[in-house]
Design a protein around this motif. Sequence first.
Motif, PDB file in Angstrom:
ATOM      1  N   ILE A  55     102.415 -25.245 114.084  1.00 26.86           N
ATOM      2  CA  ILE A  55     101.206 -25.125 114.929  1.00 26.86           C
ATOM      3  C   ILE A  55      99.981 -25.548 114.118  1.00 26.86           C
ATOM      4  CG2 ILE A  55      99.825 -23.623 116.427  1.00 26.86           C
ATOM      5  CD1 ILE A  55     102.274 -21.751 116.632  1.00 26.86           C
ATOM      6  N   PHE A  56      99.973 -25.204 112.822  1.00 25.89           N
ATOM      7  CA  PHE A  56      98.832 -25.597 111.998  1.00 25.89           C
ATOM      8  C   PHE A  56      98.712 -27.130 111.898  1.00 25.89           C
ATOM      9  CE2 PHE A  56      96.612 -26.056 107.820  1.00 25.89           C
ATOM     10  CZ  PHE A  56      95.375 -25.687 108.314  1.00 25.89           C
ATOM     11  N   GLN A  57      99.861 -27.803 111.885  1.00 26.71           N
ATOM     12  CA  GLN A  57      99.818 -29.281 111.915  1.00 26.71           C
ATOM     13  C   GLN A  57      99.085 -29.758 113.165  1.00 26.71           C
ATOM     14  OE1 GLN A  57     101.048 -31.348 109.507  1.00 26.71           O
ATOM     15  NE2 GLN A  57     101.356 -29.397 108.492  1.00 26.71           N
ATOM     16  N   ARG A  58      99.338 -29.095 114.290  1.00 31.74           N
ATOM     17  CA  ARG A  58      98.675 -29.490 115.546  1.00 31.74           C
ATOM     18  C   ARG A  58      97.183 -29.165 115.484  1.00 31.74           C
ATOM     19  NH1 ARG A  58     101.960 -26.078 119.255  1.00 31.74           N
ATOM     20  NH2 ARG A  58     100.395 -26.579 120.807  1.00 31.74           N
ATOM     21  N   ILE A  59      96.823 -28.051 114.838  1.00 30.03           N
ATOM     22  CA  ILE A  59      95.391 -27.734 114.678  1.00 30.03           C
ATOM     23  C   ILE A  59      94.704 -28.862 113.906  1.00 30.03           C
ATOM     24  CG2 ILE A  59      93.755 -26.223 113.450  1.00 30.03           C
ATOM     25  CD1 ILE A  59      95.485 -23.851 114.157  1.00 30.03           C
ATOM     26  N   MET A  60      95.358 -29.309 112.825  1.00 29.53           N
ATOM     27  CA  MET A  60      94.723 -30.328 111.965  1.00 29.53           C
ATOM     28  C   MET A  60      94.510 -31.649 112.702  1.00 29.53           C
ATOM     29  SD  MET A  60      96.044 -29.642 108.117  1.00 29.53           S
ATOM     30  CE  MET A  60      97.779 -29.799 108.401  1.00 29.53           C
ATOM     31  N   GLU A  64      88.494 -30.995 117.636  1.00 28.13           N
ATOM     32  CA  GLU A  64      87.532 -29.945 117.256  1.00 28.13           C
ATOM     33  C   GLU A  64      87.674 -29.515 115.790  1.00 28.13           C
ATOM     34  OE1 GLU A  64      89.609 -29.743 119.948  1.00 28.13           O
ATOM     35  OE2 GLU A  64      88.758 -28.416 121.481  1.00 28.13           O
ATOM     36  N   TYR A  65      88.893 -29.632 115.239  1.00 21.22           N
ATOM     37  CA  TYR A  65      89.107 -29.132 113.865  1.00 21.22           C
ATOM     38  C   TYR A  65      88.751 -30.252 112.875  1.00 21.22           C
ATOM     39  CZ  TYR A  65      90.882 -26.366 110.042  1.00 21.22           C
ATOM     40  OH  TYR A  65      90.976 -25.649 108.865  1.00 21.22           O
ATOM     41  N   TYR A  66      87.462 -30.309 112.517  1.00 25.28           N
ATOM     42  CA  TYR A  66      86.914 -31.391 111.696  1.00 25.28           C
ATOM     43  C   TYR A  66      87.322 -31.339 110.207  1.00 25.28           C
ATOM     44  CZ  TYR A  66      84.067 -27.548 110.375  1.00 25.28           C
ATOM     45  OH  TYR A  66      83.709 -26.327 109.905  1.00 25.28           O
ATOM     46  N   LEU A 174      92.849 -27.755  98.068  1.00 26.47           N
ATOM     47  CA  LEU A 174      92.150 -28.516  99.108  1.00 26.47           C
ATOM     48  C   LEU A 174      92.106 -27.755 100.428  1.00 26.47           C
ATOM     49  CD1 LEU A 174      93.703 -32.061  98.383  1.00 26.47           C
ATOM     50  CD2 LEU A 174      91.576 -31.094  97.508  1.00 26.47           C
ATOM     51  N   GLY A 175      91.551 -28.436 101.427  1.00 23.69           N
ATOM     52  CA  GLY A 175      91.645 -27.962 102.806  1.00 23.69           C
ATOM     53  C   GLY A 175      90.865 -26.699 103.089  1.00 23.69           C
ATOM     54  N   SER A 176      89.929 -26.345 102.213  1.00 26.62           N
ATOM     55  CA  SER A 176      89.154 -25.119 102.420  1.00 26.62           C
ATOM     56  C   SER A 176      90.025 -23.868 102.400  1.00 26.62           C
ATOM     57  CB  SER A 176      88.388 -25.195 103.749  1.00 26.62           C
ATOM     58  OG  SER A 176      87.495 -24.139 103.855  1.00 26.62           O
ATOM     59  N   ASN A 177      91.159 -23.928 101.683  1.00 20.97           N
ATOM     60  CA  ASN A 177      91.989 -22.718 101.548  1.00 20.97           C
ATOM     61  C   ASN A 177      91.205 -21.598 100.874  1.00 20.97           C
ATOM     62  OD1 ASN A 177      94.235 -23.746 102.775  1.00 20.97           O
ATOM     63  ND2 ASN A 177      95.210 -24.436 100.893  1.00 20.97           N
ATOM     64  N   ILE A 178      90.256 -21.985 100.013  1.00 19.67           N
ATOM     65  CA  ILE A 178      89.458 -20.948  99.341  1.00 19.67           C
ATOM     66  C   ILE A 178      88.644 -20.142 100.346  1.00 19.67           C
ATOM     67  CG2 ILE A 178      87.383 -22.358  98.832  1.00 19.67           C
ATOM     68  CD1 ILE A 178      87.639 -20.925  95.969  1.00 19.67           C
ATOM     69  N   ALA A 219      85.763 -25.345 116.514  1.00 21.28           N
ATOM     70  CA  ALA A 219      86.859 -25.610 115.570  1.00 21.28           C
ATOM     71  C   ALA A 219      87.863 -24.461 115.523  1.00 21.28           C
ATOM     72  CB  ALA A 219      86.294 -25.878 114.174  1.00 21.28           C
ATOM     73  N   TYR A 220      87.371 -23.233 115.778  1.00 22.38           N
ATOM     74  CA  TYR A 220      88.257 -22.066 115.663  1.00 22.38           C
ATOM     75  C   TYR A 220      88.621 -21.462 117.024  1.00 22.38           C
ATOM     76  CZ  TYR A 220      87.762 -22.508 110.711  1.00 22.38           C
ATOM     77  OH  TYR A 220      87.823 -22.999 109.437  1.00 22.38           O
ATOM     78  N   ASP A 221      88.219 -22.159 118.110  1.00 23.57           N
ATOM     79  CA  ASP A 221      88.601 -21.704 119.452  1.00 23.57           C
ATOM     80  C   ASP A 221      88.670 -22.950 120.331  1.00 23.57           C
ATOM     81  OD1 ASP A 221      89.342 -20.076 121.461  1.00 23.57           O
ATOM     82  OD2 ASP A 221      87.409 -19.054 121.693  1.00 23.57           O
ATOM     83  N   VAL A 226      95.304 -24.231 120.973  1.00 16.96           N
ATOM     84  CA  VAL A 226      96.273 -24.343 119.869  1.00 16.96           C
ATOM     85  C   VAL A 226      95.984 -23.270 118.807  1.00 16.96           C
ATOM     86  CG1 VAL A 226      97.307 -25.880 118.153  1.00 16.96           C
ATOM     87  CG2 VAL A 226      96.465 -26.822 120.309  1.00 16.96           C
ATOM     88  N   THR A 227      94.683 -23.034 118.541  1.00 17.12           N
ATOM     89  CA  THR A 227      94.338 -22.002 117.550  1.00 17.12           C
ATOM     90  C   THR A 227      94.744 -20.621 118.069  1.00 17.12           C
ATOM     91  OG1 THR A 227      92.490 -23.404 116.917  1.00 17.12           O
ATOM     92  CG2 THR A 227      92.500 -21.178 116.018  1.00 17.12           C
ATOM     93  N   ALA A 228      94.616 -20.420 119.372  1.00 22.42           N
ATOM     94  CA  ALA A 228      95.057 -19.148 119.966  1.00 22.42           C
ATOM     95  C   ALA A 228      96.564 -18.975 119.745  1.00 22.42           C
ATOM     96  CB  ALA A 228      94.723 -19.126 121.450  1.00 22.42           C
ATOM     97  N   GLU A 229      97.315 -20.050 119.944  1.00 16.10           N
ATOM     98  CA  GLU A 229      98.775 -19.983 119.754  1.00 16.10           C
ATOM     99  C   GLU A 229      99.114 -19.655 118.294  1.00 16.10           C
ATOM    100  OE1 GLU A 229     100.571 -23.581 121.298  1.00 16.10           O
ATOM    101  OE2 GLU A 229     102.495 -23.047 120.371  1.00 16.10           O
ATOM    102  N   PHE A 230      98.332 -20.263 117.390  1.00 11.13           N
ATOM    103  CA  PHE A 230      98.510 -20.048 115.944  1.00 11.13           C
ATOM    104  C   PHE A 230      98.296 -18.564 115.600  1.00 11.13           C
ATOM    105  CE2 PHE A 230      96.286 -20.395 111.674  1.00 11.13           C
ATOM    106  CZ  PHE A 230      97.377 -20.832 110.949  1.00 11.13           C
ATOM    107  N   ASN A 231      97.228 -18.017 116.130  1.00 12.81           N
ATOM    108  CA  ASN A 231      96.883 -16.625 115.842  1.00 12.81           C
ATOM    109  C   ASN A 231      97.933 -15.682 116.455  1.00 12.81           C
ATOM    110  OD1 ASN A 231      95.312 -14.546 114.853  1.00 12.81           O
ATOM    111  ND2 ASN A 231      93.697 -14.725 116.393  1.00 12.81           N
ATOM    112  N   THR A 293      92.510 -10.893 111.733  1.00 12.01           N
ATOM    113  CA  THR A 293      93.621 -11.706 111.220  1.00 12.01           C
ATOM    114  C   THR A 293      93.202 -12.748 110.174  1.00 12.01           C
ATOM    115  OG1 THR A 293      93.426 -13.155 113.144  1.00 12.01           O
ATOM    116  CG2 THR A 293      95.105 -11.432 113.255  1.00 12.01           C
ATOM    117  N   GLU A 294      91.923 -13.171 110.205  1.00 13.00           N
ATOM    118  CA  GLU A 294      91.576 -14.233 109.238  1.00 13.00           C
ATOM    119  C   GLU A 294      90.081 -14.313 109.023  1.00 13.00           C
ATOM    120  OE1 GLU A 294      93.108 -18.732 108.553  1.00 13.00           O
ATOM    121  OE2 GLU A 294      91.987 -18.434 110.395  1.00 13.00           O
ATOM    122  N   ILE A 295      89.715 -14.648 107.794  1.00 10.25           N
ATOM    123  CA  ILE A 295      88.324 -15.009 107.491  1.00 10.25           C
ATOM    124  C   ILE A 295      88.323 -16.450 106.997  1.00 10.25           C
ATOM    125  CG2 ILE A 295      88.506 -14.031 105.145  1.00 10.25           C
ATOM    126  CD1 ILE A 295      85.498 -13.413 105.414  1.00 10.25           C
TER     127      ILE A 295
END
Length: 338
Positions: A55-60, A64-66, A174-178, A219-221, A226-231, A293-295
């Motif tokens: 699902i994260f692949q689909r988010i990327m 909207e997910y810049y 990378l990828g803003s994982n931080i 980007a987060y909704d 897809v982000t809803a499905e991920f969550n 669930t996430e920050i």
Amino acid sequence: MRTGTAREARSCRAPDPVGARADRQNFRDAVLRGLSSTPRFLPSLYFYDARGSQIFQRIMALDEYYPTRCEREILERDGERLVGCLLERHGTLVDLGAGDGTKTHLLLSRLFHRSPGLSYAPIDVSPSALWDSLSRMATAFPGLHVVPVVGEYAEGLRWLGAREGIGALLVLFLGSNIGNMEREEARGFLRGLRSALRPGDHVLVGFDLLKDRAVLQRAYDDAQGVTAEFNLNLLARMNRELGADFDLSGFAHRATFDPVRPAMESWIESLRSQIVTVAGRRFAFAPGELVHTEISCKYREGDITELARSGGFAEVGRFRDRRGWFADALWRVPDRWP
Ligand code: AVI
């Protein structure tokens, strides 16, 4: 450069993964702890089972997910300068939180034919994402010496600290994982990373920059959900792995912006009063109750400078996409600290 066929690379060069797995027991313990807390939370680490990674692949790929596109633009344009520290020398490209490795592919392609004895060490909590990436790398870079590590960042750092005979390192984060760490956690993580490294090693860290709130919200909704499905996959994963009985239609994804941190935050909201059984324990949810669930922290330029300094790194350069929405910061471990 090592030579060989893609088949050899796949069957011989990539050894079995080492390191601990984020196994079912850890998942169960973390879930029970988070659901028993007030307020409730679930660690975002557990998003990334095989289904969540897909699902994260689909988010990327979403419009909207810049962040993914912005960072790819930077790596394509500035790749040569970013990997300069490993050119023409024995060294290792370490990928912390490697994911599917598509961005790393861009950097490896600049190094592969020009760095003798280059090694690639992807470290990721998701074995499925890691192995997908490895088979692609094996095909694209036949004979590349690969040392995959399945595990959380802590295992990655332990492995880095104990390394032998793999030359200078360029560690990619990378990828803003931080951004998925609280500020203090990020500071501690970077200090730990620096102490596992040696003078002359480099790190390249991706930061999502603070920007217009509407852009962040989209980007987060996203419109397709897809982000809803991920969550909500976190609940589905509990049903699959812990014998839970979440009815997903009784819960919804929520994304909010916190201007103080600043950060996007994800939540799962209970839409009604309900009782759910997880790993044999019963949990009551009130209507409107939120589970964190996430920050996803967003950074100002000054925050990045401060993080480098407090981590004990010397900043070599900062590279931004043309809109100034994302930055990759290249840092070096100095000879002395402090
Ligand atoms: C992996 N991480 C940097 C993503 C982020 O932007 O925080 C995860 C994500 N969550 C929702 N969309 C993407």
